[in-house]
Every structure is written in C-alpha cells, then in structure tokens.
Design a protein around this motif. Sequence first.
Motif, PDB file in Angstrom:
ATOM      1  N   LEU A 140       3.215  -8.587  10.671  1.00  0.00           N
ATOM      2  CA  LEU A 140       3.561  -7.788   9.498  1.00  0.00           C
ATOM      3  C   LEU A 140       3.606  -6.321   9.899  1.00  0.00           C
ATOM      4  O   LEU A 140       3.002  -5.922  10.890  1.00  0.00           O
ATOM      5  N   ALA A 141       4.285  -5.534   9.105  1.00  0.00           N
ATOM      6  CA  ALA A 141       4.379  -4.090   9.394  1.00  0.00           C
ATOM      7  C   ALA A 141       3.279  -3.343   8.649  1.00  0.00           C
ATOM      8  O   ALA A 141       3.551  -2.443   7.855  1.00  0.00           O
ATOM      9  N   VAL A 142       2.047  -3.740   8.896  1.00  0.00           N
ATOM     10  CA  VAL A 142       0.946  -3.174   8.117  1.00  0.00           C
ATOM     11  C   VAL A 142       0.723  -1.670   8.380  1.00  0.00           C
ATOM     12  O   VAL A 142       0.520  -0.918   7.433  1.00  0.00           O
ATOM     13  N   PRO A 143       0.778  -1.223   9.632  1.00  0.00           N
ATOM     14  CA  PRO A 143       0.608   0.223   9.846  1.00  0.00           C
ATOM     15  C   PRO A 143       1.654   1.045   9.094  1.00  0.00           C
ATOM     16  O   PRO A 143       1.341   2.088   8.522  1.00  0.00           O
ATOM     17  N   TYR A 144       2.860   0.525   9.063  1.00  0.00           N
ATOM     18  CA  TYR A 144       3.936   1.194   8.327  1.00  0.00           C
ATOM     19  C   TYR A 144       3.608   1.228   6.841  1.00  0.00           C
ATOM     20  O   TYR A 144       3.742   2.261   6.179  1.00  0.00           O
ATOM     21  N   SER A 145       3.134   0.096   6.347  1.00  0.00           N
ATOM     22  CA  SER A 145       2.799  -0.003   4.930  1.00  0.00           C
ATOM     23  C   SER A 145       1.716   1.002   4.551  1.00  0.00           C
ATOM     24  O   SER A 145       1.820   1.700   3.545  1.00  0.00           O
ATOM     25  N   GLU A 170      11.515  -2.797  -6.028  1.00  0.00           N
ATOM     26  CA  GLU A 170      10.110  -3.122  -5.779  1.00  0.00           C
ATOM     27  C   GLU A 170      10.018  -3.461  -4.299  1.00  0.00           C
ATOM     28  O   GLU A 170      10.673  -4.382  -3.822  1.00  0.00           O
ATOM     29  N   VAL A 171       9.231  -2.678  -3.583  1.00  0.00           N
ATOM     30  CA  VAL A 171       9.212  -2.798  -2.137  1.00  0.00           C
ATOM     31  C   VAL A 171       7.877  -3.375  -1.679  1.00  0.00           C
ATOM     32  O   VAL A 171       6.832  -2.988  -2.183  1.00  0.00           O
ATOM     33  N   ASN A 172       7.937  -4.304  -0.749  1.00  0.00           N
ATOM     34  CA  ASN A 172       6.722  -4.742  -0.070  1.00  0.00           C
ATOM     35  C   ASN A 172       6.854  -4.316   1.389  1.00  0.00           C
ATOM     36  O   ASN A 172       7.636  -4.894   2.144  1.00  0.00           O
ATOM     37  N   SER A 216       0.381   5.879   1.681  1.00  0.00           N
ATOM     38  CA  SER A 216      -0.430   7.100   1.612  1.00  0.00           C
ATOM     39  C   SER A 216       0.431   8.319   1.307  1.00  0.00           C
ATOM     40  O   SER A 216      -0.087   9.371   0.951  1.00  0.00           O
ATOM     41  N   MET A 217       1.742   8.199   1.443  1.00  0.00           N
ATOM     42  CA  MET A 217       2.617   9.339   1.144  1.00  0.00           C
ATOM     43  C   MET A 217       3.093   9.342  -0.300  1.00  0.00           C
ATOM     44  O   MET A 217       3.580  10.341  -0.792  1.00  0.00           O
TER      45      MET A 217
END
Lengths: 471, 436
Positions: free
Chosen positions: B237-242, A428-430, B247-248
């Motif tokens: 946080l790494a929001v752009p990465y998330s 489970e990844v965040n 989306s992929m």
Amino acid sequence: MVRKKNFHGLKKIRIRQSWNKFNLYNLSRLRQPFTLPRTFFQQKWTAKAETRAYHGEQIRERQWTRMFNRYIPAVVPMDAKELAEDDGSAQGAGRGSGKDVDPKASMDKAKGKDGKIDKRKMKAGPKPNEITPYMSMTFYPTEKRLDTAIFRALFASSARQARQFCVHGFVKVNGNRMRYPGYLLNPGDMFSVDPDMVMFATGDKKGSGGAAASAVTSDPDADESAVDAKAADEDTIFDEAWEDEEDNATESQEAKESDREPAKRSEQEDLNETSAEELKAWKKELLALRKEIKQTATETVGLKAKRKQELRALYKQIRSQNLTRIARQSLHEYKSTFQTIKNLITNPSKGFDKSTPSTPEPITSKTPTEPDYDDPILSNKRRLERKNPHLAALKAWPNKPDPTKPYATPWRPRDFMSAFAFIPRYLEVNQNVCSAVYLRDPVARPGLAEVPSPFHPETNQLAFQWYLRRR
Amino acid sequence: MGSKATSLPSPTYIFRFAARPSTQCLYASQCQSRQFTVSLPRQRLTRNRRKFYQWLNGVGQNFKQPREGRTNYLSGYGADGAQRGGPSVGKEAEGTEEEQGDGEEAAAQVEGEGEGEGKEDAKADEALKPDEMERAEAETEEKERKASLREERVMERDKNKKPQSTRDLRPFPLNQHFLSQAVLSEEFREEIYMDIVESKKTVRSVSSDWGVSMERVGAVVRMKQMERDWLRQGKPLAVPYSRAVLSMLPITPLVDKAKEQREADKAAKNARDGNSGDKRASRESQPHEPINDLPVHPHTTQQLFYPVSESRAFTRADAGRAFHPKLRPTDERIPHPELIALEQLKKTTGNLAVFKQGVIDGDLASALAKANEQKDIEKQTVKTYAGHKWDFKFHDISVEKVGKTGRSRAGVGWRYGMPHEDRKPGQVKIPVRVES
C-alpha cells in the motif's frame, strides 16, 4: 497536443495545472486584469486565453467548445428541521413575497438580554455574501475527464503527467485498464493509479538532499526517525557505489559504519589494517557471490527482464572490482543489493525486504516521550486502534529506504506540493490504494464553487460569456 | 526571511554555462563552446528570472515543505512571507468565523501531530506476553481514565480556541469561491467501513449518523475493502504517501459519539440552569458535509409569474408544480426525506427508535425488492445454455431500441442506411462507460 515552449513562462503569466515552483510563483503574482481601457471583446478574449491555459490546456479548442455547457449544476443545502417546521407557505403569503414584517417587532426580537441588538438576527433570507457562484463553474465539464480527475486526486503532479499515466497504461477505471485520458467519468466510477507511479510522481526526487527533508517525513516512528535520517541518503550511496568504489566513504556511510562497530574508521584505514588473510577471505566471498549472481541470472525460471538487467549490472560491477583492494564496506553493499534483487524475484509484489505489513515488527526501543493524552481526538484514535488491527497495521507501516525505487526513499513529498494540495468534494480518495471514486459532477452551492479555479470570479464570468457567444 | 529575500540566485545557476565540460570536436560548426574563450556566454538571467529566484529564496521557502498541522496555501501568507493569523487568536479568524454560513469549513482541522502513539500502542499490544496481560490491562484502564479526565480539560480549553480561518483554506488567493474542503480522516473511514460491514447498518443510516453523503459512504467502503484485499494479497500500500497527504489537508476527525452526547447533555443542563453557556457547538461535532442537497432543477431557474389568490396557502409543493406539473416537491427530492419525518415525529410523542428501524427495514426491503426485480428481468430476457467450458447466454433484443433516428447507441446489429463509421478517420472511440 505538444506542450508549449514557455509552459511556465515568467513573462506572460499563465497558470497551469501543475505543482511546479514556477507555476506557484506565477500564481502568487496573478492579479485581476485591469479592464478599464479595454473593450468588452478584449476583456473576454483575455479571460478566455487565461482560463483555458489552466482548464484543460491539453484539450483542443474545438473539443472544448463541444464540451461546454451553459447549464451549470447547482445544489441548495436543505435543513430537514426547517422543512419539517415550515411548508413554505409563509414565503409566498400576502402579495407573493411573504408578509410585511413590522420593523419594530423584529427589532424587539433581535434584542438580547443586555438590550443590544443582534444585527444577524434582524437579517432575513440568505446572507449577502452567499450568492451561488455559477460563473466560477464554467469549466466543470473538464473536471469529468480522467486525466484531470487524477490530477485533482493528487495522484500526479500535473495534468500532463496524469495524461501520460493514462496513455502508458498505469490507470484503471473500475478495475479495467483505461488508456484514454479523455474518458469522461460517470458518477460512481472508481479510478486507480499504480501506487508506485503515484509515489514517483508525488515523491521527492531520488538523490535530492535528505537531511532537511527527513525532518518533515511523516514517519510515525519517533525512535526510528534518527536511523531513517541516516538512511535517507541510501539511494545516493547506491548510485555512488556503481560509479566509484574508492570514493564511497561518504558521510552517511561513515555513520553507518560507526553504527555497526564502535571504533569509527574510514575505508582507507580499514584497508591498511586488514591483514592478508582477511583480504583473501573477502576475495573468496566476492567470487562466490559473483558465481551465485550469475547462477541466479541464468537459471531462474521466468525471470523478469528488469531483474536480469539489475543482476547483470551488479555482476559487471563486481567484476570490475579490483580484487586486491576490496573493502568490507563494498562487499557488504554488494551482498545487500543482491539480497534486495533476490527478494524482488521471489516476491515481486512485496518490493523491498520488509516484513509483512499485517505483522509489524516488534518494537526494540521505547519512545522516551509520553504520548499526548491531551488531545481528545487522539485518545479516541488510540482506543480505535486497539480495537482495530487493520488500522494498527496501517499505522505501523514502515517507510524504509529502498534503492530499487525510482524516487527518494524513505518516501517524502516533493517540494512545493503542500501549496497545491487539496481534494475537491466530488472525489473520494483513498490514498492507501491510490484509488478514488468520482462521486458526482462538481456543483455550485451558495458561497462555494467546487471547480478548482485560480481565477477571479469576474475572469471566469468573462470566459463563460465568451463561450456563450457561440452557442 | 528578510536577509534571505535580498540574496541573489545561487551561483551554480549563473555559472552553469561556464562549467560545461569541454568536448573534443572535429568540426568547428559542431562545437557549442570553444575552449579558448574566456568571456562567459550571454547570461539568460532576465529581470523576471532574477525576481523569481529572489522570491524562491525568500517567500517561496515557506511552500517548500508542508506546514506542521496546518494547510500551506498561498493565502496563508502575506506579501512579505509572514504567516497570516497563526493558530492562536487573530482578528481575521474571528471575522471569518462570524461570516461562515454552515460552519463546516470551520470544522476542518488539520491532522498531523502525534501520529506515533498509535503505532507504539499496537506494537506494544502485540509484544506483550500472556502473563503480562493483566498488568497491562490495568495500566491501560488507568491510562484511559486519565485520558478522559484530560479530555474534559481540553474541551474546556478548546472552547476559547479559534478554528482555522477560511484564508488558510483558500489555495487560490483570487478565487474566494473555492475552498479546500476537509477530507475524512483515516479513522473516520475505518469507522464507516466497520459500521457497514461489521454492524450491518444501512448506507442511509450511516450517512445521516455521521453527516457524510451516501455516495461517499459507498465509496469509502468500496475502497476500504480494496485496501484489505491488497493486504491479504501482499500488495504494497502507499501508506507513507497517504500519511503525508492527509497531513497537508484539512481533516474531519472522528469524534466519540458518547462523548459528544455528554457534551450535549452538559450544554442542555447549562441552558436550563440559566448559565450563559457556550452556544457554539464543538467544532468536532459539525457534519462532514451537507447531506440534504437539493439539486437545482433547470425548470426552476426561470422566473415565473403565477397568479394565486391571496387567501390561498401556497406551499413549496405548489410552487414546484407551478414550475412543472411533474416536478416533485422538495421534501421528496432531497436524499434524506426520512429526516423530515423524523423531525416531525420528534414534536409528537412517537417512538423514534421504532421509526428509525422502520426506515432501515424499508430501505432493506426496497433494496431487496430492487435486486430481485433485476434478477427476474434477467431471468426472463436471458436464456442460458450450459456449454462445455462456458455458458452461452442469449439476450432478447428489441428492434425498437435503435430509436427514432435509428442511431441510438442501444441499437444492435446492422441497420439499413446506417453505415458503420468506426473505420472512418476522426471517429471518437473512447468508451462512455466501464462496467465494474
């Protein structure tokens, strides 16, 4: 173990745990081996070689043979409703395998209203294509390894890179630094990778063309995307500013210039037009800036070496500047660079000069397009966001250019990432905090094997048999 | 694509060697390339390499950037690089849908479109002044009403839409046993967190409510909390990465429970009226993952001949006992045995709400008891002496812990005839567990 010379060779196809484009090409060419003229031993040998090149190729063979386990974990999904209705005695009734069913009666049962027979209703027991693929799970013990799990969680672009992250100390397990890539995760372990390293590993290369890529950045700002597209080359500008002062009239800079003042003019024109007084003022400003930089570098307490280096580089750059040929452009750039470094010094965790994430900056211009109400999921989302400020803060998080980062900014995924992007169910990844929890060991279930393996089930089976031989 | 496929590799590659800058060198042996040479060095462009570039400039271009709103795996394209079974109706999609057993893969749906609205909304909310609030509220209400109307329409339309085919979910074309399974959407995770932290629901009930395994619920909450802590500390946080990763991937979206109920009621009404209503459940209402997985016990993997009289009702529990006398029946070994009782209760006229509360209470009570038990044990075995700076804790140690061979890891201290080998070469010293 040292990486093989032809790691992504084209001659002999070896699939690797990596997002390399050569690897993708090899994967597209991978076929099931032609086994007819080959002995069983040969087949097993080839299968072993092929599969081991993918599954933990960094693990020594002796190590792997010790890890290998012929008991493969599997589960059977149970339906609570069925269990409640039936105690299972019907399956063992009669002579032990359930009572015979009258074919005519079952045919009648399967008949629909229009008299047609629904074949699916006639079949009893599990579907023929739903065997439990135990053999595709041969390499499940390697998935417990920390480096493999990091790669599977999409935090590194290859298992080798994931391994390096561990060794270099960017990985934590349950909050403690873990430097062993071979650490076997226990169910419930949480591993985290430094977000900057993750964005570096999965992001596009710095200085690679931003025009095409900016179109696919998933920046939520529709109205800001145009600005972002221009700023996508920011990092290249920054590099060029170091190298060549005179040659920095790049296209994007011109665009920036035109943003700032209505009349579009190049630097050369700028130079010609500037009066002596203006030039003098700029010179004075530049000297003051230089002095300030030196002061910051020498007098700040507890300054990090990295920042010091950056300041020194900037200082050198300004010193080498020809004072008779200052452009407003370059002065501005120096100032902004200095500001970025200063921000980093005062607030090292924040990174570049963005507003605090919990207070997204107010919107300046409206989006012309009406939001899409047509999607039920989306409208549901909107309602949620209104209630939940945390979610809203995440949605409003900026993706801004930042020249100090080692990857292309605004951040965008690297090329060919999407072809390899999947996250298996045992993790489970965040992504926001670049952490993942190893929930359980990968299992086989009817029709599905959770170990990601690019090989045909038969190849996997042959490999399994190869290792079985030695047990 | 066709014209591109025949194009040769970029000239920058071919002339890379020729473009190498000449260097002044003192010794001829050090020179890599002589300045006066006119012939190009031998080309390393083999047939394989040429084909690779051909592929890269043709079919390979598909994979360079993610596809909007869909997964972008190799299996999604034909050998000629044409997309297989687009988002519209395809024969392939129909076939696979029929084959799919649990349908959870079909439920997977890639999220990626229209992420901008949320932000705009949040910002707008914040930017509003108090006097404008009333008007804005009225507006939002109006908007919501409109949205719900549109929802109904979309649901009608979606009934005819085919879900994403399994082919789109297969990253490795040769391995049909591996699928890229859906992950929880950002909203879904947030909802789970809120359920646990704000609504104080138990993990068990949240798990069965949302169709997400209990381990996953725990993990989601743990990491969501971490996210909030980071925000508070000002860590980026790494929001752009998330955003990009989500989306992929195929996504399990969050569905409105109330809306789902409405749908179910409508379907039930249709069935009562005798309409040939759509029997397929809406794809959003599919659970994220099967939550009642029975682990295959090694004892049950062997074939067993166990004679019983024909007149005897030989149940699941009996079968388990036949494999091993201590093997518990299936009904107890699954993670959610309370769901079976719930189903049985549904047949009778029992009060479901009371039962559910009982399960929750039992859960909490048992958890509390467990925690207390742990504390009691600790109290008994650990003696604490308050020091100046630290407390000194003394644990009781049992000699028996070294085990039969005297080599158990739990054993403590020096053992006679059992040398410490940690200084020997080749000893593996990787920790086996990390306490959180």
